[in-house]
Design a protein around this motif. Sequence first.
Motif, PDB file in Angstrom:
ATOM      1  N   ILE A   1       0.922  -1.322  -0.102  1.00  0.00           N
ATOM      2  CA  ILE A   1      -0.119  -0.119   0.131  1.00  0.00           C
ATOM      3  C   ILE A   1       0.921   1.290   0.090  1.00  0.00           C
ATOM      4  N   ASP A   2       1.885   1.271   0.783  1.00  0.00           N
ATOM      5  CA  ASP A   2       2.944   2.447   0.720  1.00  0.00           C
ATOM      6  C   ASP A   2       3.382   2.457  -0.525  1.00  0.00           C
ATOM      7  N   GLY A   3       3.910   1.551  -0.915  1.00  0.00           N
ATOM      8  CA  GLY A   3       4.672   1.550  -2.422  1.00  0.00           C
ATOM      9  C   GLY A   3       3.544   2.034  -3.620  1.00  0.00           C
ATOM     10  N   LEU A   4       2.369   2.045  -3.239  1.00  0.00           N
ATOM     11  CA  LEU A   4       1.532   2.558  -4.251  1.00  0.00           C
ATOM     12  C   LEU A   4       1.044   3.716  -4.228  1.00  0.00           C
ATOM     13  N   GLY A   5       1.638   4.315  -3.055  1.00  0.00           N
ATOM     14  CA  GLY A   5       1.293   5.883  -3.029  1.00  0.00           C
ATOM     15  C   GLY A   5       0.414   6.200  -1.780  1.00  0.00           C
ATOM     16  N   GLY A   6       0.239   5.050  -0.997  1.00  0.00           N
ATOM     17  CA  GLY A   6      -0.756   5.211   0.389  1.00  0.00           C
ATOM     18  C   GLY A   6      -2.306   4.739  -0.005  1.00  0.00           C
ATOM     19  N   LYS A   7      -2.864   4.496   0.564  1.00  0.00           N
ATOM     20  CA  LYS A   7      -4.533   3.964   0.363  1.00  0.00           C
ATOM     21  C   LYS A   7      -5.434   5.255  -0.204  1.00  0.00           C
ATOM     22  N   GLU A   8      -4.945   6.265   0.047  1.00  0.00           N
ATOM     23  CA  GLU A   8      -5.650   7.504  -0.601  1.00  0.00           C
ATOM     24  C   GLU A   8      -5.544   7.608  -2.055  1.00  0.00           C
ATOM     25  N   ASN A   9      -4.199   6.932  -2.682  1.00  0.00           N
ATOM     26  CA  ASN A   9      -3.831   7.039  -4.155  1.00  0.00           C
ATOM     27  C   ASN A   9      -4.498   5.756  -4.762  1.00  0.00           C
ATOM     28  N   ILE A  10      -5.178   4.740  -4.094  1.00  0.00           N
ATOM     29  CA  ILE A  10      -5.647   3.659  -4.757  1.00  0.00           C
ATOM     30  C   ILE A  10      -7.015   3.866  -4.923  1.00  0.00           C
ATOM     31  N   THR A  11      -7.616   3.807  -6.085  1.00  0.00           N
ATOM     32  CA  THR A  11      -9.027   4.107  -6.367  1.00  0.00           C
ATOM     33  C   THR A  11      -9.753   2.729  -6.403  1.00  0.00           C
ATOM     34  N   THR A  12      -9.207   1.685  -7.181  1.00  0.00           N
ATOM     35  CA  THR A  12     -10.027   0.462  -7.305  1.00  0.00           C
ATOM     36  C   THR A  12      -8.857  -0.857  -7.039  1.00  0.00           C
ATOM     37  N   LEU A  13      -9.457  -1.965  -6.406  1.00  0.00           N
ATOM     38  CA  LEU A  13      -8.599  -3.030  -6.165  1.00  0.00           C
ATOM     39  C   LEU A  13      -9.284  -4.327  -6.597  1.00  0.00           C
ATOM     40  N   THR A  14      -8.799  -5.041  -7.523  1.00  0.00           N
ATOM     41  CA  THR A  14      -9.359  -6.261  -7.617  1.00  0.00           C
ATOM     42  C   THR A  14      -8.139  -7.324  -7.876  1.00  0.00           C
ATOM     43  N   ASN A  15      -8.352  -8.611  -8.092  1.00  0.00           N
ATOM     44  CA  ASN A  15      -7.068  -9.633  -8.546  1.00  0.00           C
ATOM     45  C   ASN A  15      -7.529 -10.581  -9.361  1.00  0.00           C
ATOM     46  N   CYS A  16      -6.521 -11.275 -10.020  1.00  0.00           N
ATOM     47  CA  CYS A  16      -7.132 -12.337 -10.834  1.00  0.00           C
ATOM     48  C   CYS A  16      -6.245 -13.547 -10.068  1.00  0.00           C
ATOM     49  N   ALA A  17      -5.891 -14.680 -10.842  1.00  0.00           N
ATOM     50  CA  ALA A  17      -5.325 -15.740 -10.334  1.00  0.00           C
ATOM     51  C   ALA A  17      -3.799 -15.502  -9.464  1.00  0.00           C
ATOM     52  N   THR A  18      -2.912 -14.696 -10.111  1.00  0.00           N
ATOM     53  CA  THR A  18      -1.515 -14.272  -9.483  1.00  0.00           C
ATOM     54  C   THR A  18      -1.589 -13.043  -9.528  1.00  0.00           C
ATOM     55  N   ARG A  19      -2.299 -12.075  -9.731  1.00  0.00           N
ATOM     56  CA  ARG A  19      -1.957 -10.388  -9.816  1.00  0.00           C
ATOM     57  C   ARG A  19      -2.912  -9.625  -8.790  1.00  0.00           C
ATOM     58  N   LEU A  20      -2.441  -8.510  -8.442  1.00  0.00           N
ATOM     59  CA  LEU A  20      -3.408  -7.496  -7.790  1.00  0.00           C
ATOM     60  C   LEU A  20      -3.558  -6.689  -8.930  1.00  0.00           C
ATOM     61  N   ARG A  21      -4.813  -6.118  -9.495  1.00  0.00           N
ATOM     62  CA  ARG A  21      -4.936  -5.212 -10.154  1.00  0.00           C
ATOM     63  C   ARG A  21      -5.464  -3.883  -9.748  1.00  0.00           C
ATOM     64  N   LEU A  22      -4.824  -3.017 -10.046  1.00  0.00           N
ATOM     65  CA  LEU A  22      -5.281  -1.703  -9.416  1.00  0.00           C
ATOM     66  C   LEU A  22      -5.537  -0.559 -10.271  1.00  0.00           C
ATOM     67  N   GLU A  23      -6.286   0.498  -9.945  1.00  0.00           N
ATOM     68  CA  GLU A  23      -6.259   1.678 -10.417  1.00  0.00           C
ATOM     69  C   GLU A  23      -5.602   2.700  -9.326  1.00  0.00           C
ATOM     70  N   VAL A  24      -4.910   3.798  -9.798  1.00  0.00           N
ATOM     71  CA  VAL A  24      -4.244   4.840  -8.924  1.00  0.00           C
ATOM     72  C   VAL A  24      -4.666   6.283  -9.292  1.00  0.00           C
ATOM     73  N   ASP A  25      -4.825   7.106  -8.584  1.00  0.00           N
ATOM     74  CA  ASP A  25      -5.166   8.497  -8.925  1.00  0.00           C
ATOM     75  C   ASP A  25      -3.576   9.029  -9.620  1.00  0.00           C
ATOM     76  N   ASP A  26      -2.327   8.913  -9.094  1.00  0.00           N
ATOM     77  CA  ASP A  26      -1.265   9.318  -9.444  1.00  0.00           C
ATOM     78  C   ASP A  26      -0.281   8.313  -9.420  1.00  0.00           C
ATOM     79  N   ILE A  27       0.231   7.766 -10.761  1.00  0.00           N
ATOM     80  CA  ILE A  27       0.876   6.851 -11.037  1.00  0.00           C
ATOM     81  C   ILE A  27       2.538   7.206 -10.546  1.00  0.00           C
ATOM     82  N   GLU A  28       2.720   8.411 -10.512  1.00  0.00           N
ATOM     83  CA  GLU A  28       4.208   9.076 -10.197  1.00  0.00           C
ATOM     84  C   GLU A  28       4.522   8.859  -8.649  1.00  0.00           C
ATOM     85  N   LYS A  29       3.429   8.420  -7.886  1.00  0.00           N
ATOM     86  CA  LYS A  29       3.949   8.180  -6.371  1.00  0.00           C
ATOM     87  C   LYS A  29       4.106   6.486  -6.213  1.00  0.00           C
TER      88      LYS A  29
END
Length: 489
Positions: free
Chosen positions: A418-446
């Motif tokens: 979560i910290d590496g993704l810029g904190g939970k406030e930077n994460i807009t969606t979270l899903t997963n498939c068989a082996t991966r977390l799939r996320l959308e973030v507000d600011d990818i630069e973080k």
Amino acid sequence: MYNFLQRLGRSLMLPVAVLPAAAIIIGIANVLKAMNTAPTVAEFIFQCGLAVLEQLGLLFAIGVALGMAKKNDGSVALAAVVGYFVVTSVLKPEKLAGILRIKEDAINIGFDQMNNQNVFVGLLIGLIAAFCYNKFSATELPTALSFFSGKRLVPIMTAFLSVLLSLVLFFVWPFVYDGIVAFGKWIINFGPFGAFLYGVFNRLLIPTGLHHALNAVFWFDLGGINDIAKFQSGDGAIKGITGRYMAGFFPVMMFGVPAAALAMYQTAVSKQKKRVAGLMLAGSISAFFVGVTEPIEFAFMFAAPVLFVIHALLTGLSLFIAALFHWTAGFSFSAGLIDFLLSLVNPVSNYPLMLMVQGIVFFVIYYVVFRAAIQIFNLNTPGRGDEEIADPVADPSESDENSAKPAGKYSAMSAQIIDGLGGKENITTLTNCATRLRLEVDDIEKLNKNQIKQAGAAGVTTSGKHNVQVIIGTHVQQVADEVEKQMES
């Protein structure tokens, strides 16, 4: 569009993950049939397994609806069921014959496919149900109709839109069906070379997640090939042909990928070998037993893309060889040891043990080619150069009396992700498939990829300005649950 297709590929994994149940049940039935004992019991068990395969379209409708909706809510699954029954019921040949007042044999043969095995219709209905959920699940109707507001409105709107889809398919489906069948026959006419092309593109599409869409053409009944269902049920199967779009994966996943892992381990710098060993061993076990290869593939596909191209070509070569000699075996989930053992008692299999001989050869080929390429081109595979693996962050909860609880095992890992993704406030969606977390973030630069990798992830990929994938492995569900828990706390 890219994000849409990526999410669709992920959604297909949900119904595909159900198929091992059918394979195990049918495998047990085939064992009993082979022993020629208790034929009634064997047939009963066989029909139980077949019941799952006969509902593929409905399973895909539900899976796509859940995967494409904003939340995994039961109302969207119900909406998918409602929509699917609307379309498949009204477009049955006997129903159309009565509506049009003509003989049933005058109806286009494509409408024979309007049953619970129609994966294509399942995909469309799943998308419609997800759209209705995303659009209407929070809608408030006037007071007189308030009972139907919110989530209750989702299956209602899906039913209305399914009526429109039925009308469109009534005119379009004959042309769509004939075109898909022609495409399938075109690939089939290429014989072993067609299997080679499929194998190459199957691997090359993995980074995007779109390989699932390609698989649907060959593994399910989109073009008349229907490799999985025909192999498992024997209905319409041709010995030595049915399974050719699955058989060549066994040598690659059970032998080739572990050999690549061994090559990467042995070419890692000395001080990194212990850390690389853990990653490669876990990935190899996953690949060999259950055919999940992504933890290892993502470890080198971006760090050393030339290896991934080699891997794709070797996969195509494996499918070509198996198809050329008519060595066939099949799976319901993936080409691992479990599915291979079930194939041994399947009467549709043709010289399946030769795939193990081929696998031993491919182990040598993969090991030699990967090791040579890594050393000659000085590639940055795990444990080398920029891909050196940092010390894992210590979990402060390990000394706590509650550290044995499942949540504690992934607590520190999830917190660092979560910290590496810029904190939970930077994460807009979270899903997963068989082996991966799939996320959308507000600011990818973080994003801090090194921090995420140090948490224990096998890799991190980005696409566009907002989409991120974190490669975890087969324990991704536990990590996803813990990440979601910490985001909500």
